[in-house]
Design a protein around this motif. Structure first.
Motif, PDB file in Angstrom:
ATOM      1  N   SER A   1     -13.075  -7.033  -1.133  1.00 59.17           N
ATOM      2  CA  SER A   1     -11.836  -6.726  -2.080  1.00 59.17           C
ATOM      3  C   SER A   1     -11.468  -5.344  -2.413  1.00 59.17           C
ATOM      4  O   SER A   1     -11.253  -4.733  -3.342  1.00 59.17           O
ATOM      5  CB  SER A   1     -12.015  -7.594  -3.343  1.00 59.17           C
ATOM      6  OG  SER A   1     -13.319  -6.860  -3.889  1.00 59.17           O
ATOM      7  N   LEU A   2     -11.511  -4.456  -1.249  1.00 54.43           N
ATOM      8  CA  LEU A   2     -11.197  -3.205  -1.414  1.00 54.43           C
ATOM      9  C   LEU A   2      -9.736  -2.891  -1.239  1.00 54.43           C
ATOM     10  O   LEU A   2      -9.511  -1.885  -2.208  1.00 54.43           O
ATOM     11  CB  LEU A   2     -11.860  -2.260  -0.416  1.00 54.43           C
ATOM     12  CG  LEU A   2     -13.409  -2.608  -0.219  1.00 54.43           C
ATOM     13  CD1 LEU A   2     -14.169  -1.647   0.959  1.00 54.43           C
ATOM     14  CD2 LEU A   2     -14.186  -1.924  -1.470  1.00 54.43           C
ATOM     15  N   THR A   3      -8.941  -3.439  -0.423  1.00 59.05           N
ATOM     16  CA  THR A   3      -7.666  -3.031  -0.479  1.00 59.05           C
ATOM     17  C   THR A   3      -6.622  -4.329  -0.856  1.00 59.05           C
ATOM     18  O   THR A   3      -7.474  -5.654  -0.920  1.00 59.05           O
ATOM     19  CB  THR A   3      -7.216  -2.763   1.078  1.00 59.05           C
ATOM     20  OG1 THR A   3      -7.387  -3.826   1.850  1.00 59.05           O
ATOM     21  CG2 THR A   3      -8.123  -1.723   1.704  1.00 59.05           C
ATOM     22  N   SER A   4      -5.660  -4.147  -1.116  1.00 58.19           N
ATOM     23  CA  SER A   4      -4.786  -5.444  -1.286  1.00 58.19           C
ATOM     24  C   SER A   4      -4.729  -6.215  -0.037  1.00 58.19           C
ATOM     25  O   SER A   4      -4.663  -7.583  -0.372  1.00 58.19           O
ATOM     26  CB  SER A   4      -3.285  -4.983  -1.219  1.00 58.19           C
ATOM     27  OG  SER A   4      -2.855  -4.248  -0.520  1.00 58.19           O
ATOM     28  N   SER A   5      -4.988  -6.107   1.109  1.00 53.22           N
ATOM     29  CA  SER A   5      -4.971  -7.005   2.174  1.00 53.22           C
ATOM     30  C   SER A   5      -6.184  -7.739   2.313  1.00 53.22           C
ATOM     31  O   SER A   5      -6.152  -9.070   2.489  1.00 53.22           O
ATOM     32  CB  SER A   5      -5.009  -6.138   3.448  1.00 53.22           C
ATOM     33  OG  SER A   5      -5.163  -6.877   4.592  1.00 53.22           O
ATOM     34  N   ASP A   6      -7.360  -6.859   1.740  1.00 50.25           N
ATOM     35  CA  ASP A   6      -8.676  -7.698   1.421  1.00 50.25           C
ATOM     36  C   ASP A   6      -8.502  -8.807   0.581  1.00 50.25           C
ATOM     37  O   ASP A   6      -9.121 -10.038   0.546  1.00 50.25           O
ATOM     38  CB  ASP A   6      -9.895  -6.776   1.336  1.00 50.25           C
ATOM     39  CG  ASP A   6     -10.178  -5.978   2.331  1.00 50.25           C
ATOM     40  OD1 ASP A   6      -9.824  -6.287   3.783  1.00 50.25           O
ATOM     41  OD2 ASP A   6     -10.684  -4.700   2.162  1.00 50.25           O
ATOM     42  N   VAL A   7      -7.982  -8.409  -0.542  1.00 49.18           N
ATOM     43  CA  VAL A   7      -7.738  -9.489  -1.650  1.00 49.18           C
ATOM     44  C   VAL A   7      -7.095 -10.486  -1.481  1.00 49.18           C
ATOM     45  O   VAL A   7      -7.274 -11.733  -1.453  1.00 49.18           O
ATOM     46  CB  VAL A   7      -7.216  -8.660  -2.965  1.00 49.18           C
ATOM     47  CG1 VAL A   7      -6.713  -9.705  -4.056  1.00 49.18           C
ATOM     48  CG2 VAL A   7      -8.019  -7.757  -3.533  1.00 49.18           C
ATOM     49  N   PHE A   8      -6.006 -10.548  -0.531  1.00 55.13           N
ATOM     50  CA  PHE A   8      -5.002 -11.560  -0.079  1.00 55.13           C
ATOM     51  C   PHE A   8      -5.771 -12.472   0.924  1.00 55.13           C
ATOM     52  O   PHE A   8      -5.678 -13.652   0.698  1.00 55.13           O
ATOM     53  CB  PHE A   8      -3.741 -10.869   0.620  1.00 55.13           C
ATOM     54  CG  PHE A   8      -2.880 -11.934   1.259  1.00 55.13           C
ATOM     55  CD1 PHE A   8      -2.065 -12.646   0.331  1.00 55.13           C
ATOM     56  CD2 PHE A   8      -2.685 -12.055   2.448  1.00 55.13           C
ATOM     57  CE1 PHE A   8      -1.249 -13.616   0.945  1.00 55.13           C
ATOM     58  CE2 PHE A   8      -1.831 -13.055   3.033  1.00 55.13           C
ATOM     59  CZ  PHE A   8      -1.133 -13.863   2.116  1.00 55.13           C
ATOM     60  N   ASP A   9      -6.772 -11.829   1.681  1.00 53.83           N
ATOM     61  CA  ASP A   9      -7.246 -12.577   2.594  1.00 53.83           C
ATOM     62  C   ASP A   9      -8.530 -13.289   1.809  1.00 53.83           C
ATOM     63  O   ASP A   9      -8.686 -14.443   2.261  1.00 53.83           O
ATOM     64  CB  ASP A   9      -8.141 -11.570   3.760  1.00 53.83           C
ATOM     65  CG  ASP A   9      -9.201 -12.138   4.717  1.00 53.83           C
ATOM     66  OD1 ASP A   9      -8.567 -13.179   5.180  1.00 53.83           O
ATOM     67  OD2 ASP A   9     -10.248 -11.847   4.779  1.00 53.83           O
ATOM     68  N   LEU A  10      -9.211 -12.593   0.858  1.00 51.90           N
ATOM     69  CA  LEU A  10      -9.943 -13.604  -0.005  1.00 51.90           C
ATOM     70  C   LEU A  10      -9.193 -14.663  -0.948  1.00 51.90           C
ATOM     71  O   LEU A  10      -9.966 -15.878  -0.787  1.00 51.90           O
ATOM     72  CB  LEU A  10     -10.771 -12.627  -1.066  1.00 51.90           C
ATOM     73  CG  LEU A  10     -11.863 -13.120  -1.627  1.00 51.90           C
ATOM     74  CD1 LEU A  10     -12.954 -13.404  -0.933  1.00 51.90           C
ATOM     75  CD2 LEU A  10     -12.242 -12.126  -2.730  1.00 51.90           C
ATOM     76  N   VAL A  11      -7.916 -14.533  -1.156  1.00 51.97           N
ATOM     77  CA  VAL A  11      -7.260 -15.655  -1.653  1.00 51.97           C
ATOM     78  C   VAL A  11      -6.935 -16.805  -0.689  1.00 51.97           C
ATOM     79  O   VAL A  11      -7.314 -17.808  -1.203  1.00 51.97           O
ATOM     80  CB  VAL A  11      -5.956 -15.089  -2.333  1.00 51.97           C
ATOM     81  CG1 VAL A  11      -5.193 -16.197  -2.793  1.00 51.97           C
ATOM     82  CG2 VAL A  11      -6.369 -14.236  -3.878  1.00 51.97           C
ATOM     83  N   LEU A  12      -6.636 -16.211   0.387  1.00 53.00           N
ATOM     84  CA  LEU A  12      -6.329 -17.421   1.264  1.00 53.00           C
ATOM     85  C   LEU A  12      -7.827 -17.941   1.677  1.00 53.00           C
ATOM     86  O   LEU A  12      -7.927 -19.129   2.225  1.00 53.00           O
ATOM     87  CB  LEU A  12      -5.998 -16.578   2.874  1.00 53.00           C
ATOM     88  CG  LEU A  12      -4.211 -16.224   2.461  1.00 53.00           C
ATOM     89  CD1 LEU A  12      -3.904 -15.511   3.862  1.00 53.00           C
ATOM     90  CD2 LEU A  12      -3.411 -17.383   2.474  1.00 53.00           C
ATOM     91  N   THR A  13      -8.800 -17.139   1.863  1.00 49.50           N
ATOM     92  CA  THR A  13     -10.041 -17.758   2.287  1.00 49.50           C
ATOM     93  C   THR A  13     -10.536 -18.768   1.094  1.00 49.50           C
ATOM     94  O   THR A  13     -11.012 -19.814   1.373  1.00 49.50           O
ATOM     95  CB  THR A  13     -11.263 -16.667   2.521  1.00 49.50           C
ATOM     96  OG1 THR A  13     -10.845 -15.844   3.445  1.00 49.50           O
ATOM     97  CG2 THR A  13     -12.700 -17.112   2.508  1.00 49.50           C
TER      98      THR A  13
END
Length: 191
Positions: free
Chosen positions: A35-47
């Motif tokens: 959850s370092l970048t906004s892209s990682d946060v978005f990926d975590l939400v999709l996950t």
């Protein structure tokens, strides 16, 4: 009424066809969540969303088929959820029960294969290969035991496919380097 048919049939078909890919994708994403970048946060939400589908999908389909067990052959069920039971027996107590078990096994097998591919590969190749081999054996036995297909041709193709997949799942033991001695590998290759 017409909207229900296209809406649910499309979603069910998509989830059935993509279940294996979603299972592997979810497990790969959970191995190293970031959850370092906004892209990682978005990926975590999709996950998280895909995890709900991967875990909740088989449970929901089982209870849906239990709820409509007597109506699987009905016109309304076929129009709305027909893609879930397409090609399987939908009449009689044994046919409905075999269909429910076969569809549940279809999703469970893909989930367990994803677990094997993602997590057991790091442990030991023998665990991964053995899991895949036992899953293919269980799949073959379920196909023979339940015999849930409406068409004799489809049933025969599924049985032949199960036998071939099980026989071919044996050969990674021979060719994966688990048996270092060439003579032993040659002997094992002949069964």
């Amino acid at each position: 009424m017409m909207r229900d048919k296209y809406y649910w049939s499309g979603i069910i078909r998509l989830l059935l066809e993509a279940y294996s890919d979603m299972s592997v994708g979810v497990m790969l994403s959970w191995r190293e969540p970031n959850s370092l970048t906004s892209s990682d946060v978005f990926d975590l939400v999709l996950t998280c969303f895909a995890t709900l589908i991967v875990i909740g999908g088989p449970i929901c389909q089982y209870f849906l088929l239990r709820k409509y067990a007597n109506l699987l052959d009905g016109e309304r069920f076929k129009k709305t959820y027909g893609s879930l039971t397409e090609g399987y027996f939908t009449t009689g107590v044994l046919g409905c029960q075999a269909t429910r078990y076969m569809i549940s096994w279809f999703l469970l097998r893909r989930f367990l294969t994803a677990v094997s591919v993602v997590y057991l590969g790091d442990q030991s190749p023998i665990w991964q290969i053995a899991t895949i081999m036992y899953l293919s054996l269980a799949d073959m036995l379920m196909t023979f035991h339940l015999n849930a297909f409406e068409s004799k041709t489809r049933s025969m193709v599924a049985k032949i496919n199960g036998i071939l997949v099980f026989l071919l799942s044996y050969f990674p033991f021979v060719y994966s380097g688990l048996v270092p001695n060439p003579e032993s590998r040659y002997e094992i290759g002949w069964f």
